[in-house]
Enzyme design. Structure first.
Site, PDB file in Angstrom:
ATOM      1  N   ARG A  84       0.939  -1.396  -0.028  1.00  0.00           N
ATOM      2  CA  ARG A  84      -0.007  -0.260   0.070  1.00  0.00           C
ATOM      3  C   ARG A  84       0.932   1.304   0.094  1.00  0.00           C
ATOM      4  O   ARG A  84       0.353   2.459  -0.752  1.00  0.00           O
ATOM      5  CB  ARG A  84      -1.113   0.444   1.424  1.00  0.00           C
ATOM      6  CG  ARG A  84      -1.752   1.615   1.532  1.00  0.00           C
ATOM      7  CD  ARG A  84      -3.026   1.377   1.991  1.00  0.00           C
ATOM      8  NE  ARG A  84      -2.657   0.621   3.909  1.00  0.00           N
ATOM      9  CZ  ARG A  84      -2.183   0.952   4.471  1.00  0.00           C
ATOM     10  NH1 ARG A  84      -1.681   2.713   4.375  1.00  0.00           N
ATOM     11  NH2 ARG A  84      -2.178   0.326   5.357  1.00  0.00           N
ATOM     12  N   LYS A 141      -6.891   6.065 -19.476  1.00  0.00           N
ATOM     13  CA  LYS A 141      -6.221   6.767 -20.591  1.00  0.00           C
ATOM     14  C   LYS A 141      -5.172   6.288 -21.763  1.00  0.00           C
ATOM     15  O   LYS A 141      -4.764   5.232 -22.159  1.00  0.00           O
ATOM     16  CB  LYS A 141      -6.973   7.970 -21.310  1.00  0.00           C
ATOM     17  CG  LYS A 141      -7.951   8.805 -20.237  1.00  0.00           C
ATOM     18  CD  LYS A 141      -9.755   7.635 -20.604  1.00  0.00           C
ATOM     19  CE  LYS A 141     -10.305   8.019 -19.166  1.00  0.00           C
ATOM     20  NZ  LYS A 141     -10.620   9.035 -18.978  1.00  0.00           N
ATOM     21  N   ASP A 198      -4.893  18.557 -15.628  1.00  0.00           N
ATOM     22  CA  ASP A 198      -5.086  17.332 -15.900  1.00  0.00           C
ATOM     23  C   ASP A 198      -4.678  17.042 -17.536  1.00  0.00           C
ATOM     24  O   ASP A 198      -5.085  17.657 -18.677  1.00  0.00           O
ATOM     25  CB  ASP A 198      -6.607  17.103 -15.744  1.00  0.00           C
ATOM     26  CG  ASP A 198      -7.079  15.901 -16.743  1.00  0.00           C
ATOM     27  OD1 ASP A 198      -6.632  14.826 -16.838  1.00  0.00           O
ATOM     28  OD2 ASP A 198      -8.238  15.456 -15.983  1.00  0.00           O
ATOM     29  N   TYR A 243     -14.474  17.914 -17.257  1.00  0.00           N
ATOM     30  CA  TYR A 243     -14.831  16.621 -17.069  1.00  0.00           C
ATOM     31  C   TYR A 243     -15.415  16.359 -16.074  1.00  0.00           C
ATOM     32  O   TYR A 243     -15.346  16.052 -14.662  1.00  0.00           O
ATOM     33  CB  TYR A 243     -13.249  15.716 -17.126  1.00  0.00           C
ATOM     34  CG  TYR A 243     -13.230  14.307 -16.333  1.00  0.00           C
ATOM     35  CD1 TYR A 243     -14.185  13.730 -17.873  1.00  0.00           C
ATOM     36  CD2 TYR A 243     -13.243  13.165 -15.791  1.00  0.00           C
ATOM     37  CE1 TYR A 243     -14.473  12.049 -17.765  1.00  0.00           C
ATOM     38  CE2 TYR A 243     -13.648  12.105 -15.136  1.00  0.00           C
ATOM     39  CZ  TYR A 243     -14.096  11.457 -16.669  1.00  0.00           C
ATOM     40  OH  TYR A 243     -14.266  10.079 -16.899  1.00  0.00           O
TER      41      TYR A 243
HETATM   42  C1  LIG Z   1     -10.903   9.908 -17.771  1.00  0.00           C
HETATM   43  C2  LIG Z   1     -10.729  10.343 -17.174  1.00  0.00           C
HETATM   44  C3  LIG Z   1     -10.592  10.887 -15.931  1.00  0.00           C
HETATM   45  C4  LIG Z   1     -11.395  10.052 -14.235  1.00  0.00           C
HETATM   46  O1  LIG Z   1     -10.056   8.907 -14.185  1.00  0.00           O
HETATM   47  P1  LIG Z   1     -10.666   7.257 -14.276  1.00  0.00           P
HETATM   48  O2  LIG Z   1      -9.202   6.899 -14.426  1.00  0.00           O
HETATM   49  O3  LIG Z   1     -11.941   7.012 -14.910  1.00  0.00           O
HETATM   50  O4  LIG Z   1     -10.518   7.186 -12.429  1.00  0.00           O
HETATM   51  C5  LIG Z   1     -10.436  12.319 -15.628  1.00  0.00           C
HETATM   52  N1  LIG Z   1      -9.846  13.122 -16.534  1.00  0.00           N
HETATM   53  C6  LIG Z   1     -10.120  12.982 -17.609  1.00  0.00           C
HETATM   54  C7  LIG Z   1      -9.606  14.152 -18.949  1.00  0.00           C
HETATM   55  C8  LIG Z   1     -10.339  11.979 -18.091  1.00  0.00           C
HETATM   56  O5  LIG Z   1     -10.718  11.372 -19.325  1.00  0.00           O
END
Ligand SMILES: *Cc1c(COP(=O)(O)O)cnc(C)c1O
Length: 382
Positions: A44, A195, A170, A98
């Site tokens: 962890r 992603k 992000d 998002y």
């Molecule tokens: C998918 C996504 C997230 C969240 O990520 P998860 O892996 O689904 O928790 C955050 N920001 C963007 C731009 C995303 O496309």
């Protein structure tokens, strides 16, 4: 054969929850040496696979050592917010954020006394208008979903620095192959590694890295303390994905540009949103700020027949763009913003944002581009 003396080329999966200590002295060293003296104790807190993932993302981002890998992208946002904010603090974001981030901030964090407000991205840069004495954090995306609005990262970073507010970027849509937010002066970069970093639609993960070692350590401590750290297998898959990140981002970008150009000329298409097209409002900014002349694999387009029926016809006809409401895999997919990411958004707000019934979002994969164009052509015939 001595299995303790093996030297694999690739880091194996350390599928273990805990690591052994030979003596009390070793345990003492683990707890008292900075960075645990390079030792591993409990997964962890640290595991060789998550450590490798964070180190690799930090290297690509030009970040300090430290940071955290989490069980999903949103776990990373939670760690970043908790590392920088406490009850009574305020977070500022663009309206285009998002949907999952909005839900985490507005539905969960507010209950803990951390408030968030949203302003149009175009107006966010005038921070004096929006910040309050308790504003601690600004969160913004390099490219917005689904219309690919482009962030002026250096401008936002210098505004945040002028007010002593932390900036979290992000970069899930762009990856370090297209943008390096720490070089603009951002404090933290966050990825949904689900992603592009993972890149094969087979892992859920998040990574956050920081500009300074102290913030990196804080992120790691928070991730460990709230128990959102990533599992070894998922970290290993993500590290494997990173090995082809450059190749994939180049191909995603080349293919998406070709698809955007094709759609822009197609009579069944009213509008295409892709920052690589000169017709896109953010094109100049994207050309200045995105790296390698790449614009990424995401684009959206509106059908001439701006109806849910026309959108559904496209979804049912396409063979190479399966309808799957995520993005960034090597295989292409189509999503429907009105019914997925913007489902809970009130109608008039959706209209204002341009999320109409005939709007479709493509995640363009790395397939042979001619095959993608042929498939789009047949799917768009009325
Ligand atoms: C998918 C996504 C997230 C969240 O990520 P998860 O892996 O689904 O928790 C955050 N920001 C963007 C731009 C995303 O496309």
């Amino acid at each position: 054969m001595d299995i303790t003396n093996i030297h694999p080329k690739v880091t194996p999966i350390y599928q273990t929850s805990v690591f052994k200590f030979a003596s009390l002295a070793e345990l003492e060293e683990y707890y008292t040496t900075p960075d645990r003296g390079g030792r591993f104790g409990y997964s962890r807190s640290e595991n060789p696979n998550t450590t490798e993932l964070v180190a690799e993302v930090a290297r690509l981002e030009g970040a300090a050592s430290g940071g955290v890998a989490t069980g999903s992208g949103l776990g990373g946002l939670l760690a970043a917010v908790l590392a920088t904010c406490k009850a009574g603090d305020h977070v500022l974001c663009p309206e285009e954020l998002y949907g999952g981030s909005v839900v985490l901030l507005s539905h969960e964090m507010t209950r803990l006394g951390i408030e968030t407000s949203y302003v149009p991205l175009a107006e966010l840069y005038d921070l004096e208008r929006w910040i309050k004495p308790n504003t601690r954090l600004v969160l913004a995306e390099v490219l917005s979903n689904p219309l690919l609005t482009v962030l002026d990262g250096p401008r936002l970073a210098s505004a945040c620095q002028a007010h002593g507010i932390k900036l979290l970027i992000d970069s899930s849509f762009t990856t370090p192959m297209l943008s390096k937010p720490l070089s603009w002066g951002a404090d933290m970069v966050w990825h949904s590694a689900t992603k592009y970093l993972g890149g094969h639609s087979d892992v859920m993960a998040g990574v956050v890295v920081a500009a300074t070692p102290s913030l990196g350590r804080r992120l790691h401590a928070v991730g460990t303390n709230i128990g959102t750290t990533l599992a070894p297998m998922e970290a290993w898959l993500t590290v494997r994905g990173l090995k082809t990140l450059r190749l994939r981002m180049r191909q995603h970008s080349e293919n998406a540009l070709a698809v955007a150009q094709f759609l822009a000329k197609h009579p069944a298409v009213a509008q295409v949103y892709y920052p690589g097209l000169t017709s896109h409002g953010g094109h100049e900014l994207a050309r200045e700020q995105l790296l390698n002349g790449w614009f990424g694999g995401m684009l959206s387009f509106r059908l001439q027949d701006d109806s849910a029926e026309a959108a559904d016809r496209f979804i049912q006809r396409t063979r190479l763009f399966p309808f799957a409401p995520s993005l960034a895999g090597v295989a292409s997919s189509v999503s429907y913003p009105l019914g997925t990411s913007h489902r809970g958004v009130p109608d008039e707000r959706r209209q204002a944002l341009g999320i109409t019934p005939g709007l479709l979002r493509l995640s363009v994969g790395v397939e042979e581009v001619e095959e993608l164009l042929e498939d789009l052509g047949q799917a768009l015939v009325n």
